[in-house]
Each structure stands twice: as structure tokens, then as C-alpha cells.
Design a protein around this motif. Structure first.
Motif, PDB file in Angstrom:
ATOM      1  N   THR A 366       0.533  -1.351   0.103  1.00 54.20           N
ATOM      2  CA  THR A 366       0.221   0.256  -0.407  1.00 54.20           C
ATOM      3  C   THR A 366       0.782   1.348   0.344  1.00 54.20           C
ATOM      4  O   THR A 366       0.558   2.041  -1.101  1.00 54.20           O
ATOM      5  CB  THR A 366      -0.760   0.065   1.624  1.00 54.20           C
ATOM      6  OG1 THR A 366      -1.456  -1.310   1.555  1.00 54.20           O
ATOM      7  CG2 THR A 366      -1.867   1.003   1.242  1.00 54.20           C
ATOM      8  N   LYS A 368       4.205   1.676  -1.457  1.00 47.37           N
ATOM      9  CA  LYS A 368       4.510   2.392  -2.528  1.00 47.37           C
ATOM     10  C   LYS A 368       3.057   1.904  -4.101  1.00 47.37           C
ATOM     11  O   LYS A 368       3.719   2.634  -4.526  1.00 47.37           O
ATOM     12  CB  LYS A 368       4.932   0.183  -2.691  1.00 47.37           C
ATOM     13  CG  LYS A 368       6.018  -0.245  -1.994  1.00 47.37           C
ATOM     14  CD  LYS A 368       7.240  -0.804  -2.499  1.00 47.37           C
ATOM     15  CE  LYS A 368       8.333  -1.337  -1.446  1.00 47.37           C
ATOM     16  NZ  LYS A 368       8.452  -2.410  -1.991  1.00 47.37           N
ATOM     17  N   GLY A 369       2.399   2.267  -2.976  1.00 50.85           N
ATOM     18  CA  GLY A 369       1.360   3.005  -3.786  1.00 50.85           C
ATOM     19  C   GLY A 369       0.785   1.336  -5.255  1.00 50.85           C
ATOM     20  O   GLY A 369       0.351   1.928  -6.149  1.00 50.85           O
ATOM     21  N   ASP A 372      -4.886  -0.736  -3.536  1.00 51.81           N
ATOM     22  CA  ASP A 372      -5.872  -0.324  -2.963  1.00 51.81           C
ATOM     23  C   ASP A 372      -5.567  -0.070  -1.971  1.00 51.81           C
ATOM     24  O   ASP A 372      -6.236  -0.861  -0.893  1.00 51.81           O
ATOM     25  CB  ASP A 372      -7.138  -1.192  -3.773  1.00 51.81           C
ATOM     26  CG  ASP A 372      -7.914  -0.052  -3.783  1.00 51.81           C
ATOM     27  OD1 ASP A 372      -8.647   0.265  -2.514  1.00 51.81           O
ATOM     28  OD2 ASP A 372      -8.555   0.002  -4.574  1.00 51.81           O
ATOM     29  N   THR A 381      -3.109  -1.721  -7.409  1.00 56.55           N
ATOM     30  CA  THR A 381      -3.751  -0.923  -8.339  1.00 56.55           C
ATOM     31  C   THR A 381      -3.255  -0.099  -9.982  1.00 56.55           C
ATOM     32  O   THR A 381      -2.493  -1.422 -10.164  1.00 56.55           O
ATOM     33  CB  THR A 381      -2.848   0.899  -7.788  1.00 56.55           C
ATOM     34  OG1 THR A 381      -1.485   0.362  -7.939  1.00 56.55           O
ATOM     35  CG2 THR A 381      -3.767   0.241  -6.327  1.00 56.55           C
ATOM     36  N   GLN A 383      -0.968   1.096 -11.349  1.00 54.28           N
ATOM     37  CA  GLN A 383       0.451   0.358 -11.294  1.00 54.28           C
ATOM     38  C   GLN A 383       0.385  -0.714 -10.375  1.00 54.28           C
ATOM     39  O   GLN A 383       2.090  -1.532 -10.952  1.00 54.28           O
ATOM     40  CB  GLN A 383       1.201   1.798 -10.050  1.00 54.28           C
ATOM     41  CG  GLN A 383       2.517   2.199 -10.168  1.00 54.28           C
ATOM     42  CD  GLN A 383       3.214   2.357 -11.551  1.00 54.28           C
ATOM     43  OE1 GLN A 383       2.053   3.085 -12.705  1.00 54.28           O
ATOM     44  NE2 GLN A 383       4.388   3.854 -11.640  1.00 54.28           N
TER      45      GLN A 383
END
Length: 397
Positions: A366, A368-369, A372, A381, A383
Motif C-alpha cells: 500500500t 508503494k502505491g 488499493d 492499483t 500501477q
């Protein structure tokens, strides 16, 4: 990410859905990119088809019977016959196989039954026979509609034969999937667009798009062709996604696109960490019990597989309980492929382990993006899906 499993034991309150995978190991020609367990048929061996159909079907049924005590009382929701090229089977052989299976397992009345097929082995009369036997979904290995690309891939069909095969399949089956590849030798961005547009013209309910990768132990790995560069691959992917979305297809898994309600039930069961019996040469299986999850692997070579079934009564080369320390990664490896992810509580439902076993990984992913932030979902995500390997590796124990 280290996982401390010493205090955790598998405890399943309910068993997941169950599917059946059947492997057919022969094909007419081994493709240079293929790393699946497939063996080129040899004319004059066994029968005129180059393989002993009756002997192999007998081995498959005997193999299934060895699994019955492990799945007693459970219903099978889908069947997938993969390969190799299962459409090399005769319609009579397919009917014999599916009839024997129905007599031995509790198969859901409207179960999805998929068969993979090579456009070069498609015949209208044969497909009618397959449909009558019970096949209701076919997956065609199209790869491309352009002759230059098909030749570079070592395929035995041409573009016109691919189109003819799709038309025949649509006449006989409830659902048709087209397997396409991109990032092919000599492929331009415009070439890739033409392939998608041609596929869309048939309006099949499902499409699978795979980026050609050079797998170890293949001809292409040893003699790599010149492929599009990474920027071109990214452009092709975004172009494909845009065209498919506008045509009403949803990307529900990394490489799978479907019209509403037409997702592949069998593959969804894999990606949701369901159970599956695996029979046939080289087949893998996963079966859950209240206190453990097991995996099996069969002999890879078809002759060795059949001999093992005939002389030993089984063809297992591996049968083991999955270590609790391995389960979190196995679960995330599959479920993170789904674009909508899964409910967070699915982790405990399918692994029998507490969620805190992956809490550190969830936090890292999370942060690190890649995952979600919604705590009720395990979902990559945009990404995360783009860099899926990086996301999955976070949960590698």
C-alpha cells in the motif's frame, strides 16, 4: 518479506469451489515460444492420428478414479480440457471421456466445460460432435490474423483459417474465447491494432491477450527473435485496452477481457484460489481439506504417464501438503491478477490462516502505491497491475 508461520495452522471452515482440469499433451507442431507440456505427434504411432486415443482416455479415467476419495461428496463446477491441442481428439473420444467423467463425479448441471482448440484442426462436423458431447465453451489459439506473424510464431494455420475457425466455433458453442498475442516478431503498432479490430469484428464474448515472452527451455529462448521494444509494447497494450473497453469488454484479469457475465468460470476459480483436480500427463492439482491444502503433480511424458497408470495405478511424481509459510504467497500470486481483487476475508476463507500473516506485506504494498488502500479489498492499483511481479514478490516468504 519473512512470514512467521510457526504458530499458525490451516483451519478451513468451508471448502472452496472445485474444478477439474484435464491435460491433453499432444499437438501437431511444437511452437517455438511454447513452454507448456506438449509433444508433437508422430504419424504412425498408436493410431492414424499419431497417438493412442483410447489408451490415453482409459488412463485419464483411471487417474480420475484415484482422486475420488479425496473429493467425495463435493460438486465440480467447471471442466477445462487444455494442452497441447485437445481438438485433435475425435468427437467420439470426447463423448466417451465426458460420459465417463459424468458417471464418476457430481458435476453441476450447467457446468462450464471448455476445450482448447487450434484453428488448424477445426472441422465443422467435429465441432458439432464436441458440442453434442457436452463442450459448451471453446478457446481458440488464434495468436494473430496476419500470415507473417503466424509464420514467425511457427503456427500451422493462416489468417483465413483463423477466421473460418471462429465462424465455425460461433455456430456450435455458447461461449467462444480468442487467444491473441502481441509484441510479436516484426509486429508494428498498426499490425497489433489490425489484429484487435479483426477479433472484435466477430464479437466473441471473451478475449485473452498475452504479451509474447521468451520462456526458458524454448526455441525462442535459445534463438531470440527481434521483438518490439518496451515503449512499443506499452503503446500496443494501451491501444488494445482502449479498443476493447470501447467495444464493451471489461479487463477482469491481467490478460483476460470479457463481455458482462461471460468471464471464464474455470479460470476465475484458479485466480480466487479455488480447488481443482488435475488429471493427465503433467497435470497439477490442488485440493483443500479442513486442516491442510495439498498439491499433486503427474508424470509429464504421455508414454510414461500411461505406463504408470497401467502398472502402478497412479502417475504421481509429487504429492504434498503445502507449507503454511507458502500459502500467503500462493494466494496473493493468484488473486492479485484480478482487476477487481477479492474481499479481504477471502484470504482466511481460502488459506485457513489469519490475515495478520500478510499484514506487513499489505502495509508495504500500500505504501508503494501498488495495492488499493481500501482495507476490505485485496486489489492491485493500476500501477500494481502494471508491475504485477513487483507486487506479488512483496508476499514471497
Amino acid at each position: 518479506m519473512a512470514l512467521n508461520s510457526s504458530l499458525n495452522k490451516v483451519s478451513l471452515t468451508a471448502l472452496p469451489p472445485l474444478s477439474l482440469y484435464i491435460h491433453f499433451p499432444w499437438c501437431e507442431k511444437k511452437c517455438p515460444y511454447c513452454d507448456f507440456n506438449s509433444h508433437q505427434i508422430k504419424e504412425g504411432v498408436g493410431t492414424s492420428s499419431g497417438f493412442d486415443e483410447e489408451r490415453y482416455i482409459k488412463a485419464l479415467i483411471a487417474d480420475l478414479e484415484t482422486e475420488l476419495p479425496r473429493i467425495w461428496g463435493r460438486q465440480v463446477h467447471s471442466i477445462f480440457i487444455g494442452g497441447g491441442t485437445p481438438s485433435l481428439l475425435s468427437a467420439r473420444g470426447m463423448d466417451s471421456l465426458l460420459s465417463a467423467i459424468r458417471a464418476r463425479i457430481n458435476l453441476e448441471p450447467d457446468a462450464e466445460i471448455t476445450m482448447e482448440a487450434n484453428p488448424g484442426s477445426v472441422e465443422a462436423e467435429k465441432f458439432a460432435g464436441f458440442a453434442k458431447a457436452g463442450i459448451n465453451r471453446v478457446s481458440l489459439g488464434i495468436q494473430s490474423f496476419q500470415d507473417a506473424q503466424l509464420k514467425a510464431l511457427g503456427r500451422i494455420h493462416n489468417g483465413e483459417e483463423a477466421k473460418r475457425a471462429i465462424a465455425i466455433a460461433l455456430d456450435h458453442f455458447k461461449s467462444v474465447n480468442l487467444d491473441l498475442m502481441y509484441g510479436l516478431p516484426m509486429q508494428t503498432i498498426d499490425d497489433a491494432k489490425k489484429d484487435i479490430e479483426t477479433a472484435l469484428s466477430f464479437n466473441t464474448p471473451h478475449l485473452s491477450l498475452y504479451n509474447l515472452t521468451l520462456e526458458p527451455n524454448t526455441y525462442f529462448a535459445n534463438f531470440p527473435p527481434k521483438l518490439p521494444n518496451e515503449d512499443e509494447i506499452d503503446t500496443i497494450f494501451e491501444q488494445n485496452l482502449d479498443l476493447l473497453t470501447k467495444a464493451g469488454y471489461k479487463r477482469y484479469e491481467v490478460s483476460a477481457y470479457a463481455k458482462a457475465g461471460m468471464e471464464c468460470k474455470h479460470n476465475l476459480n484458479y485466480w480466487r484460489f479455488g480447488d481443482y483436480i488435475g488429471i493427465g500427463a503433467g497435470a497439477h492439482g490442488k485440493i483443500s481439506f479442513p486442516d491442510k491444502i495439498t498439491r499433486q503433480v503427474r508424470e509429464r511424458h504421455p508414454e510414461t504417464y500411461m505406463q504408470s497408470m497401467e502398472t502402478q495405478g497412479n502417475a504421481l511424481v509429487e504429492s504434498k501438503d503445502v507449507a503454511t509459510s507458502d500459502l500467503p504467497f500462493e494466494f496473493m500470486l493468484n488473486t492479485l491478477r484480478l482487476t477487481d481483487g477479492v474481499a479481504t476475508n477471502t484470504f482466511t476463507e481460502r488459506t485457513g490462516l489469519p490475515l495478520n500473516m500478510i499484514s506487513k506485506g499489505l502495509h508495504e504494498a500500500t505504501h508503494k502505491g501498488l495495492l488499493d488502500p481500501n482495507p476490505s479489498l485485496l486489489k492491485g492499483t493500476t500501477q500494481g497491475l502494471r508491475y504485477l511481479n513487483n507486487l506479488q514478490e512483496i508476499f514471497l516468504g
